[in-house]
Design an enzyme around this catalytic site. Sequence first.
Site, PDB file in Angstrom:
ATOM      1  CB  ALA A  36      -0.903   0.008   1.234  1.00  0.00           C
ATOM      2  CB  THR A  37       0.314   4.582  -1.573  1.00  0.00           C
ATOM      3  OG1 THR A  37       0.289   4.067  -2.914  1.00  0.00           O
ATOM      4  CG2 THR A  37       0.999   5.941  -1.568  1.00  0.00           C
ATOM      5  CG  MET A  40       6.625   3.481  -0.378  1.00  0.00           C
ATOM      6  SD  MET A  40       6.483   3.785  -2.162  1.00  0.00           S
ATOM      7  CE  MET A  40       5.555   5.329  -2.162  1.00  0.00           C
ATOM      8  CG  LEU A  43       9.854   1.555   5.266  1.00  0.00           C
ATOM      9  CD1 LEU A  43       9.891   0.923   6.659  1.00  0.00           C
ATOM     10  CD2 LEU A  43      10.013   0.492   4.191  1.00  0.00           C
ATOM     11  CG  MET A  44       9.364   6.568   1.741  1.00  0.00           C
ATOM     12  SD  MET A  44       8.403   7.386   0.446  1.00  0.00           S
ATOM     13  CE  MET A  44       9.225   6.796  -1.031  1.00  0.00           C
ATOM     14  CD  GLU A  45       5.622  10.875   7.658  1.00  0.00           C
ATOM     15  OE1 GLU A  45       5.906  11.629   8.607  1.00  0.00           O
ATOM     16  OE2 GLU A  45       4.455  10.635   7.304  1.00  0.00           O
ATOM     17  CG  HIS A  71       3.408   3.550  -4.594  1.00  0.00           C
ATOM     18  ND1 HIS A  71       2.574   3.002  -3.654  1.00  0.00           N
ATOM     19  CD2 HIS A  71       4.323   2.598  -4.877  1.00  0.00           C
ATOM     20  CE1 HIS A  71       2.966   1.765  -3.379  1.00  0.00           C
ATOM     21  NE2 HIS A  71       4.028   1.503  -4.125  1.00  0.00           N
ATOM     22  NE  ARG A 115      10.354  13.606  11.186  1.00  0.00           N
ATOM     23  CZ  ARG A 115       9.118  13.121  11.338  1.00  0.00           C
ATOM     24  NH1 ARG A 115       8.411  12.780  10.279  1.00  0.00           N
ATOM     25  NH2 ARG A 115       8.593  12.959  12.530  1.00  0.00           N
TER      26      ARG A 115
END
Length: 131
Positions: A36-37, A40, A43-45, A71, A115
């Site tokens: 799922a987007t 993903m 996980l990037m964050e 994506h 961030r």
Amino acid sequence: MELTDVKVGLQNVVTEEVTQEKTARAMGSGSLPVYATPAMTCLMEKAATETLESLVPEGWTTVGISLHVAHKAATPVGMKVRAEAEVTAVEGRKVTFTVRAFDDAEEIGVGTHERFAVQKEKFLSKAQAKH
């Protein structure tokens, strides 16, 4: 407060396996049993967050303020996914990252993430005041 220990070029990598719980069908972001987007992007964050965790002062943390991601390819259940985050800019308390995700075959996602460093107690107090 400045993030003096955060430098352009800092990197972090995190990995996870694509499970049924992380599919678009299970997360409600689509109907197919592929990565799922939202999984993903999470996980990037995570890769970006972990880059900064030990570099902010005691009592501080960082919160995500923007995420722009494409994506680009589907990943089936059972494959591993790797997310990479690299600091590309530091402006006061704002940190900008390039984020990328890969499965065993190819790059599956790319984008930018920002961030912002905040005092934990002050941030939570402001959020709780909404009640």
